[in-house]
Every structure is written in structure tokens, then in C-alpha cells.
Design an enzyme around this catalytic site. Sequence first.
Site, PDB file in Angstrom:
ATOM      1  N   GLY A 109      -0.825  -5.601 -13.449  1.00 15.57           N
ATOM      2  CA  GLY A 109      -1.295  -5.028 -11.964  1.00 15.57           C
ATOM      3  C   GLY A 109      -1.214  -3.646 -12.423  1.00 15.57           C
ATOM      4  O   GLY A 109      -0.231  -2.788 -12.742  1.00 15.57           O
TER       5      GLY A 109
ATOM      6  N   ILE B  66       1.345   1.024  -8.117  1.00 17.74           N
ATOM      7  CA  ILE B  66       2.659   1.349  -8.767  1.00 17.74           C
ATOM      8  C   ILE B  66       2.307   1.234 -10.477  1.00 17.74           C
ATOM      9  O   ILE B  66       2.973   1.888 -11.165  1.00 17.74           O
ATOM     10  CB  ILE B  66       3.555   0.134  -8.762  1.00 17.74           C
ATOM     11  CG1 ILE B  66       4.105   0.362  -6.891  1.00 17.74           C
ATOM     12  CG2 ILE B  66       4.827   0.192  -9.120  1.00 17.74           C
ATOM     13  CD1 ILE B  66       4.902  -0.942  -6.414  1.00 17.74           C
TER      14      ILE B  66
ATOM     15  N   ASP C  67      -4.998  -6.437 -15.147  1.00 17.38           N
ATOM     16  CA  ASP C  67      -5.385  -6.669 -13.827  1.00 17.38           C
ATOM     17  C   ASP C  67      -6.406  -7.684 -14.039  1.00 17.38           C
ATOM     18  O   ASP C  67      -6.929  -8.431 -14.871  1.00 17.38           O
ATOM     19  CB  ASP C  67      -5.996  -5.444 -13.267  1.00 17.38           C
ATOM     20  CG  ASP C  67      -5.382  -5.267 -11.639  1.00 17.38           C
ATOM     21  OD1 ASP C  67      -5.982  -6.109 -10.801  1.00 17.38           O
ATOM     22  OD2 ASP C  67      -4.845  -4.600 -11.388  1.00 17.38           O
TER      23      ASP C  67
ATOM     24  N   THR D  23       6.939  -7.456  -7.626  1.00 20.13           N
ATOM     25  CA  THR D  23       5.931  -7.918  -6.600  1.00 20.13           C
ATOM     26  C   THR D  23       6.983  -8.350  -5.421  1.00 20.13           C
ATOM     27  O   THR D  23       7.993  -9.132  -5.738  1.00 20.13           O
ATOM     28  CB  THR D  23       5.238  -9.206  -7.171  1.00 20.13           C
ATOM     29  OG1 THR D  23       4.397  -8.606  -8.141  1.00 20.13           O
ATOM     30  CG2 THR D  23       4.400  -9.594  -6.023  1.00 20.13           C
TER      31      THR D  23
ATOM     32  N   ARG E 108      17.346   5.295  -3.012  1.00 17.87           N
ATOM     33  CA  ARG E 108      16.796   5.765  -1.730  1.00 17.87           C
ATOM     34  C   ARG E 108      18.314   5.973  -0.838  1.00 17.87           C
ATOM     35  O   ARG E 108      18.180   7.029  -0.091  1.00 17.87           O
ATOM     36  CB  ARG E 108      16.153   4.554  -0.932  1.00 17.87           C
ATOM     37  CG  ARG E 108      14.768   4.140  -1.199  1.00 17.87           C
ATOM     38  CD  ARG E 108      14.163   3.222  -0.744  1.00 17.87           C
ATOM     39  NE  ARG E 108      12.783   3.257  -1.074  1.00 17.87           N
ATOM     40  CZ  ARG E 108      11.993   1.968  -0.851  1.00 17.87           C
ATOM     41  NH1 ARG E 108      12.352   0.943  -0.810  1.00 17.87           N
ATOM     42  NH2 ARG E 108      10.475   2.187  -0.819  1.00 17.87           N
TER      43      ARG E 108
ATOM     44  N   HIS F  16      16.343  -7.523  -1.257  1.00 14.12           N
ATOM     45  CA  HIS F  16      15.516  -6.507  -1.083  1.00 14.12           C
ATOM     46  C   HIS F  16      15.073  -6.600   0.206  1.00 14.12           C
ATOM     47  O   HIS F  16      13.718  -6.916   0.535  1.00 14.12           O
ATOM     48  CB  HIS F  16      14.561  -6.360  -2.304  1.00 14.12           C
ATOM     49  CG  HIS F  16      13.887  -5.069  -2.266  1.00 14.12           C
ATOM     50  ND1 HIS F  16      14.298  -3.911  -2.124  1.00 14.12           N
ATOM     51  CD2 HIS F  16      12.336  -4.860  -2.364  1.00 14.12           C
ATOM     52  CE1 HIS F  16      13.291  -2.928  -2.178  1.00 14.12           C
ATOM     53  NE2 HIS F  16      11.985  -3.622  -2.215  1.00 14.12           N
TER      54      HIS F  16
HETATM   55  N1  APR Z   1      -3.220 -10.640 -12.066  1.00 10.55           N
HETATM   56  C1  APR Z   1      -3.165  -9.100 -12.447  1.00 10.55           C
HETATM   57  N2  APR Z   1      -3.271  -8.139 -11.270  1.00 10.55           N
HETATM   58  C2  APR Z   1      -3.429  -8.678 -10.217  1.00 10.55           C
HETATM   59  C3  APR Z   1      -3.592 -10.192  -9.871  1.00 10.55           C
HETATM   60  C4  APR Z   1      -3.555 -10.978 -10.897  1.00 10.55           C
HETATM   61  N3  APR Z   1      -3.408 -12.242 -10.595  1.00 10.55           N
HETATM   62  N4  APR Z   1      -3.817 -10.096  -8.393  1.00 10.55           N
HETATM   63  C5  APR Z   1      -3.832  -8.952  -8.058  1.00 10.55           C
HETATM   64  N5  APR Z   1      -3.632  -8.003  -9.095  1.00 10.55           N
HETATM   65  C6  APR Z   1      -3.647  -6.578  -8.929  1.00 10.55           C
HETATM   66  C7  APR Z   1      -4.236  -6.334  -7.671  1.00 10.55           C
HETATM   67  O1  APR Z   1      -5.768  -6.130  -8.352  1.00 10.55           O
HETATM   68  C8  APR Z   1      -4.027  -4.560  -7.734  1.00 10.55           C
HETATM   69  O2  APR Z   1      -4.631  -3.738  -8.646  1.00 10.55           O
HETATM   70  O3  APR Z   1      -2.437  -6.352  -8.681  1.00 10.55           O
HETATM   71  C9  APR Z   1      -2.426  -4.719  -8.354  1.00 10.55           C
HETATM   72  C10 APR Z   1      -1.521  -4.363  -7.034  1.00 10.55           C
HETATM   73  O4  APR Z   1      -1.883  -3.058  -6.562  1.00 10.55           O
HETATM   74  P1  APR Z   1      -1.737  -2.479  -5.281  1.00 10.55           P
HETATM   75  O5  APR Z   1      -2.602  -3.360  -4.347  1.00 10.55           O
HETATM   76  O6  APR Z   1      -2.106  -0.984  -5.296  1.00 10.55           O
HETATM   77  O7  APR Z   1      -0.165  -2.675  -4.829  1.00 10.55           O
HETATM   78  P2  APR Z   1       1.172  -1.988  -5.361  1.00 10.55           P
HETATM   79  O8  APR Z   1       1.186  -0.837  -4.295  1.00 10.55           O
HETATM   80  O9  APR Z   1       1.161  -1.396  -6.637  1.00 10.55           O
HETATM   81  O10 APR Z   1       2.305  -2.929  -5.250  1.00 10.55           O
HETATM   82  C11 APR Z   1       2.347  -3.938  -5.924  1.00 10.55           C
HETATM   83  O11 APR Z   1       4.786  -4.397  -5.806  1.00 10.55           O
HETATM   84  O12 APR Z   1       6.387  -3.225  -4.402  1.00 10.55           O
HETATM   85  C12 APR Z   1       5.431  -4.235  -4.749  1.00 10.55           C
HETATM   86  O13 APR Z   1       5.047  -4.832  -2.382  1.00 10.55           O
HETATM   87  C13 APR Z   1       4.511  -4.412  -3.442  1.00 10.55           C
HETATM   88  O14 APR Z   1       3.518  -6.640  -3.957  1.00 10.55           O
HETATM   89  C14 APR Z   1       3.446  -5.233  -4.102  1.00 10.55           C
HETATM   90  C15 APR Z   1       3.308  -4.938  -5.665  1.00 10.55           C
END
Ligand code: APR
Length: 310
Positions: A9, A13, A33, A121, A153, A177
Amino acid sequence: MRKKIALIGGGQIGQILAMLAAQKEMGDIVVLDIPDYVNPVKGKALDLMEMAPHGNYDAEITGTSDYKDITGADVVIITAGLPRKAGMTREDLLSTNIKIISAVAAGVKENAPDAFCIVLTNPLDAMVYTFHKLTGFPKNQVVGMAGTLDTARYRAFLSMELGVSVTDIAGTVLGGHGPTMVPLPRLTTVGGVPLTDIADQDLIDRVVDRTRKAGTEIVQLFGKGSAFFSPAWSAIVIAESYLKDKKRVLPCAALCEGEYDVSGLFIGVPCLIGAKGLEKIFEISLSDDEKAKLQVTKEKVQATVDECNV
Ligand code: APR
């Protein structure tokens, strides 16, 4: 040879994780990703390589959508999945993120079976449970990042209310959480002074309540998306304790097998994190009131896990 950090991902984050891991020279970094997003993560990786001359770090940072590229990873940090938007609970993410975590578990199991894995996640407690179940990794190899953030926090809010350095505030948050988490003011200290000796009950209640809703407060401000700086730092603290065998005691979601009367669930508890991963869960003697609150959070986590059906 450098250590290898795989970030599954590369969104909000993931990109902060990559930057922090690079700045701390934790090792080479692979950001994985989905194919549709591989160019942005390649771009982010290249951008970080180009930041290195001023950041004074040596690391190879790459973007990919091929799990083979995480082979040999020492640490895997998972943020793949949807974040919340305003008005959503973490549980609203369950059906989408469970599919994503299932795919991630398969990829990590096949390509980085020895890595120490940290799941971010949401809904966190259910996603780390699912990841552990599907990989079959030993329990010392899988933790969820939640309590480390919730405690940060809690400490930040206490520092703001009391007007004291955040570094002098020590305390912990147990449980799931979400809004049922259990901060422990009775055991919180400020430079060694018990919090309950220097703060009135109103202040403590205010901080506990804000801590429980802290993620939602950020989501409401952002509108779309959830917190990213503080979750990323919290995961880095856990990863660093593992890579450097620091043996920090950090609240993480860990598989409890009898501790705190919890069996077969991942729930936030104080964990010793060292070179063997999750080396120990510390049990705290809780008051009856704290035990009752832990029971509530346990039931909430169990209900979400029951929906996972994996
Ligand atoms: N494999 C790899 N990456 C993936 C997949 C997958 N199957 N599905 C989605 N992603 C990627 C998305 O393309 C995106 O780039 O996961 C990333 C998630 O990034 P954001 O949407 O910016 O989310 P983010 O704020 O980083 O949070 C990610 O962490 O804290 C938790 O609730 C939050 O579940 C969320 C996760």
C-alpha cells in the site's frame, strides 16, 4: 547487506512510511500497490531517491505491483485498503478491506514468509486477525498497529491539556482500535507523578473521550481519508524496535491466548517487541472498572471478527 522493508500500500500512510524509513536508514524500501497505481508509487519512490542527497540517507527505494519484489523482506507493513471518509465507522470498511487483506496475505505468505508483519488496515483488530489466520504465520510474527497510535494520541492530548512536555507523559491504552478502547489514567504518569494526583476527573474524562474518538476527529477534518502522519510514525516505532532489537514495550494488537481473559482474538495489549518479533505480552492487574471496560471492547472486536467469516 541492508535490511529490507516492504510497504504493501503506497497511499497516504504508505508514502509517509517510506519517507520515515528512508530518513531513518532502516533499510531498502519496496512500495507495492495495485497495478493501476503502480506508476504513482514508482514516482513516489523516485521522488524519495531524489530527496536523499538533502536527506542524507542511503537506501534503494522502489515501487512495484509484483509480489516477487518483496522477497527477502525483513519487515512488511500493510496499509493496503480503503480509508474512512467522513461519516463512516472503521467497521464500514470491512467488506472491501477483507478482500484486499486476503490478497495481501497470499502475496506475503508466498514471497516473504519470514518477515515481521505490522498491519494498519482498518478495521484493525479484524484485519490483523484475518491476515494472521490466512498466512498461518506464528503469533510472534504478526502484530497490529493500533495501541501505539492510540497511546500517542492520549499522550498528545494530555500534554495539550496539562501544558507539559509530551515526552514526560507515560501511559497506555488497551483494547480494540475504536471508541471502546480503554485508556488507563490510573497508571498514567507525568515525569513520574501520578496523573490522578495532578489532574481533576473532568480533565481526565475529556482526554479519555477525545482519545477514543481521535481517529474520527481527524476524518471529520479531512473529509475524505483518515490520519496518516501519526499512524505511520507509530508503525515505524514498532518496526524499529524489531529491526534494532530495542525491546520497547509498545501497545500493539497481539494474538491473546488467555492473557486478559481473551482467547483467539487480536486485541491491544502491552507488547515487548524485539528481534524475535512479539516477544512477550505484559499483563496488568486491572481494577474491576477497567476489567469491565475491557470486556466491552473485547465483545466489540469479537463481533467484527465474527463478520469476517474467514
Ligand atoms: N494491494 C496493494 N495495495 C492496495 C490493494 C491491494 N490489493 N488495494 C488497495 N491498495 C492500495 C491503494 O491503491 C492505495 O494506494 O492501498 C493504498 C491505500 O492508501 P490510501 O487510500 O491513501 O489510504 P491510507 O490513508 O494510506 O490508509 C490505508 O490504513 O489506517 C488505515 O483506515 C486506513 O484502511 C486504511 C489504511
